[in-house]
Design an enzyme around this catalytic site. Sequence first.
Site, mmCIF file in Angstrom:
data_model
loop_
_atom_site.group_PDB
_atom_site.id
_atom_site.type_symbol
_atom_site.label_atom_id
_atom_site.label_comp_id
_atom_site.label_asym_id
_atom_site.label_seq_id
_atom_site.Cartn_x
_atom_site.Cartn_y
_atom_site.Cartn_z
ATOM 1 N N LYS A 1 6.238 8.258 -42.524
ATOM 2 C CA LYS A 1 6.652 6.993 -43.128
ATOM 3 C C LYS A 1 5.768 6.735 -44.337
ATOM 4 O O LYS A 1 4.553 6.889 -44.269
ATOM 5 C CB LYS A 1 6.537 5.834 -42.126
ATOM 6 C CG LYS A 1 7.067 4.508 -42.711
ATOM 7 C CD LYS A 1 7.198 3.427 -41.651
ATOM 8 C CE LYS A 1 5.867 2.788 -41.320
ATOM 9 N NZ LYS A 1 6.034 1.563 -40.506
ATOM 10 N N ARG B 1 9.453 -2.342 -34.357
ATOM 11 C CA ARG B 1 8.517 -1.567 -33.539
ATOM 12 C C ARG B 1 7.174 -2.268 -33.421
ATOM 13 O O ARG B 1 6.463 -2.118 -32.432
ATOM 14 C CB ARG B 1 8.379 -0.135 -34.037
ATOM 15 C CG ARG B 1 7.863 0.116 -35.457
ATOM 16 C CD ARG B 1 6.382 -0.116 -35.632
ATOM 17 N NE ARG B 1 5.780 0.680 -36.673
ATOM 18 C CZ ARG B 1 4.669 0.331 -37.285
ATOM 19 N NH1 ARG B 1 4.058 -0.811 -37.038
ATOM 20 N NH2 ARG B 1 4.147 1.148 -38.190
ATOM 21 N N GLN C 1 7.380 -10.846 -38.875
ATOM 22 C CA GLN C 1 6.655 -10.393 -37.694
ATOM 23 C C GLN C 1 6.578 -11.476 -36.618
ATOM 24 O O GLN C 1 6.547 -11.167 -35.424
ATOM 25 C CB GLN C 1 5.254 -9.927 -38.082
ATOM 26 C CG GLN C 1 5.218 -8.552 -38.714
ATOM 27 C CD GLN C 1 5.808 -7.485 -37.794
ATOM 28 O OE1 GLN C 1 5.798 -7.613 -36.581
ATOM 29 N NE2 GLN C 1 6.340 -6.430 -38.388
ATOM 30 N N ASP D 1 2.058 -21.920 -39.572
ATOM 31 C CA ASP D 1 2.077 -21.103 -40.783
ATOM 32 C C ASP D 1 1.414 -21.910 -41.905
ATOM 33 O O ASP D 1 1.508 -23.144 -41.911
ATOM 34 C CB ASP D 1 3.509 -20.725 -41.179
ATOM 35 C CG ASP D 1 3.557 -19.566 -42.170
ATOM 36 O OD1 ASP D 1 3.846 -18.431 -41.748
ATOM 37 O OD2 ASP D 1 3.298 -19.805 -43.374
ATOM 38 N N ASP E 1 -8.311 -8.476 -38.075
ATOM 39 C CA ASP E 1 -9.239 -9.573 -37.795
ATOM 40 C C ASP E 1 -9.119 -10.699 -38.822
ATOM 41 O O ASP E 1 -10.056 -11.457 -39.041
ATOM 42 C CB ASP E 1 -10.684 -9.060 -37.739
ATOM 43 C CG ASP E 1 -11.078 -8.263 -38.984
ATOM 44 O OD1 ASP E 1 -10.220 -8.047 -39.864
ATOM 45 O OD2 ASP E 1 -12.246 -7.844 -39.066
ATOM 46 N N LYS F 1 -12.325 -15.086 -35.739
ATOM 47 C CA LYS F 1 -13.752 -14.987 -36.038
ATOM 48 C C LYS F 1 -14.397 -13.987 -35.073
ATOM 49 O O LYS F 1 -13.954 -13.842 -33.928
ATOM 50 C CB LYS F 1 -14.421 -16.355 -35.916
ATOM 51 C CG LYS F 1 -14.037 -17.312 -37.037
ATOM 52 C CD LYS F 1 -14.908 -18.564 -37.032
ATOM 53 C CE LYS F 1 -14.592 -19.443 -38.236
ATOM 54 N NZ LYS F 1 -15.460 -20.649 -38.297
#
Length: 326
Positions: free
Chosen positions: A72, A115, A143, A165, A234, A238
């Site tokens: 990919k 996926r 996502q 969001d 990450d 935190k």
Amino acid sequence: MDSLQMLYLSKEDVMKVNVSMEEIIQSLERMFRLKGEGKTEMPPKPGIHTQKDAFIHAMPAYIPDMNVAGVKWVSGYPDNYKSGLPYITGLMILNSPATGIPLAVMDCTWVTAKRTGAATAVAAKYMARPESHTLGILGCGVQGESNLEALMIVQKQIRTVYTYDIFPQKTESFITKMALQYPQVEFIKAAIPKDAVVDCDIIVTTGPILKEPEPVIEAEWFKEGSFASPVDFDSYWKPAAMHLSAKFCTDDYEQMMYYKQDGYFRNIPEVYADLGQIIAGQKPGRENNQERIMSVNLGLALEDMAVGTIIYERAVQMKLGTWLPL
């Protein structure tokens, strides 16, 4: 000798194949078991970076038992939204494992979205509490939708979803759309990130992947017994919160170390297990209701191949796509 040709599948063609999320989850679970048994081949993905926090990655993989090999070529550009363009774009190429000849080229954006959500669901099946009923989603884009879709299949007790969001209108659109698909679920708009974390049995963060993140999730928000899936590495969490994990897992240890050498994951706990090890039964997943568990799934080429081979075979049967000469 017959002329060599390959099948081109656009995003529309890929979507027309209509592989279900249930099938994708099952295929990924099988793939991870094979991975844990050492029956796959996948080097850490190399990449180039033309802008800050942007990437273009090459992702090759081979799964002998699924008779699929390929690569990919995928990009992620966080600022694309400013031009009305998607964050993720790219192509997937499948090759014949027997001859190496290209079999197909297909758009990879649908596959990448599905996926990734499915990988979260596979991890949650082994690491989240089965009775989990509250879910927090931070990042209400593609996502966010994909992870919710997949988790609703393996975590059937989910009844409340907190959403956040940085763009409030995306949260509102997400809730409007998802409430129609899941009328049994109460969707709650979180005004601040904390509200989408503190009361949740499962937390999924799906923001952009950042090399120099400014995380906001505090240790005290990560409640006992929760499962977290940081799809964005990450970027939201935190270090102190990540270090609370009784078990800190990933989908591929070597790839995580590769990222770490490149400047990501500067302060993370020691990796307890690779997801393949857990699914293959080599290490236990959740062992009690008190464990905080985090699985950072980096996104594997093996996942793309496990889904791409289904799409290719069905597209041929359905006579979808365009045959092109090599």
